[in-house]
Structures are given as structure tokens and as C-alpha cells.
Design an enzyme around this catalytic site. Sequence first.
Site, PDB file in Angstrom:
ATOM      1  CD  GLU A 114       7.074   2.676  -5.750  1.00 21.80           C
ATOM      2  OE1 GLU A 114       7.157   1.440  -5.753  1.00 21.80           O
ATOM      3  OE2 GLU A 114       7.906   3.422  -6.314  1.00 21.80           O
ATOM      4  CD  GLU A 134       6.529   0.992 -10.948  1.00 23.87           C
ATOM      5  OE1 GLU A 134       6.783   1.738  -9.997  1.00 23.87           O
ATOM      6  OE2 GLU A 134       5.369   0.591 -11.211  1.00 23.87           O
TER       7      GLU A 134
END
Length: 259
Positions: A114, A134
Site C-alpha cells: 500500500e 492480511e
Amino acid sequence: MSDARIKIEIEDAIAVLTVARPEKLNAFDIDMLKALSAACDTVEADANVRVVILTGEGKAFSAGGDIKAWGAMRPNEFGHQWVRFGHRVFERLATLRMPVIAAMNGHALGGGLELAAAADIRIAEAQIKIGQPETGLGMVPGWSGTQRLVKRFGAQVVRRMVFGGEIFAAEEARGLGLVDAVAETGTVLAVAKDYAGRIAKRGPAALEICKLMIASANGEDNGTAVEALGSILAAKTGDMKEGVAAFAGKRPAEFKGEW
């Protein structure tokens, strides 16, 4: 906020921001996020800086968020103090006035990817791995992994990473559009500086305007680009000069429609 784990080096028109927590694979905690935001303010305030390079120290670009930093948070704290704050910091990086190059010296996983996605250009070393793991922890990407990444890379490749836990090597990531170029191991910073030098030779005002327009076209700016460009244009007009002069002189403005 000063933090030795976010380093700033400025040479001529190029600023290098280095995430320097190699013993934790450059994983972020709250203080590092604050320092990254402050570093963005520093480079943006330097009129001589035309390009920013973001890289990591050691064998990782960034492993994302430090689990120990958020694992014990209550849900509301996690949502506000961690996710929303990190989102704002990465948005700050993504909306710097100048182009940003991610020099991906090592693995970029979860929040690390990210972070790289907030850059305009990504150059990866050949040995690195990229992914969003995640969901394997029962978590979801929180720093724009399902938002900016989808806009920049497409929904399907993001689905593969978050649903299937797929991890991509550098060359495969390049084929999927996750990175723009692949460099030999140990050379990415030099390659990024060479590319930054090319950018720095171009018109800085034109680059800034193009960055705003591209963000608008890609649906990333929520109206910021339109208002910024409109304000720049208005500031150059005779009408604005007259309006400011009239205010200072406490008299009615006499606009002439001067551009």
C-alpha cells in the site's frame, strides 16, 4: 515529528525518503507514520525538490504495519488511531505535488505494498515478493489496499492477492502492472535516481499539473485537482489582483473580466 527511522536526504532536485527499521523489516508503528507525514511536509515545502524517491533500509521495502503496534488495540482505537490515521498519511504521500518513485529494494507486503502504491512509479529489485496477506490473519487491507490499489492496478489482481493470498515475484508483478520496471538486485536506488534525474529535467509546473489531472482522471482526488487547478488559474487573473487590492484598500472592487 522527528524519528530516526524515517530518513530524509535531499540532493539537488531529488529527495530520498528511507524507511529505516531493518530489524523489523521496516514495519510501521504510529510514530513512524507521524514521521512520514512530517517528511512529506518537509520535502513539499522545499521549492528545489522536484522528485521524491521512497525506499527501505536493509532487505525489505516494508512489511507494512507492525502487528505489535496494533494487535492489542480495541476495535475503535484500531479503526481510528491506526487505520484512519495511516490512510491519511499514505494519502499525504500520494498527493505530494511532485512525482514519487518507490525504489522497492525488498519485499513489499500488506501495508508495504500500500505504501508503494502511493507512489507514481514503482521500480522493484528482481528478488522481491509482493502481496497482501492480511486475510490470512483475519484482517482486511486498511491503508487503501482495496481502494487505491484497485484504481491503479485493477480489481482482479487485488482479488487474487486478498482472496487467494497470491504472492508475486518482481517479474510477474511487472507483467500485472504492479511495478513499472525491474532492476538487478542491489541496484534499485541507482536506477530510481537515474529515472528521477530524467523527471527533474522536465517542467516542474507541468509535472505538478499533469499529476493532478491524472489523479482526477483516475478518480483518486475527490475534487482536489479541479479546485487546485482552478485556484492556480484564478490567482493569475487581473480580477483576483483587483479583488485583493480592493479589500486591502477598503473599496468596492472594479472587476474587468481580466484573465
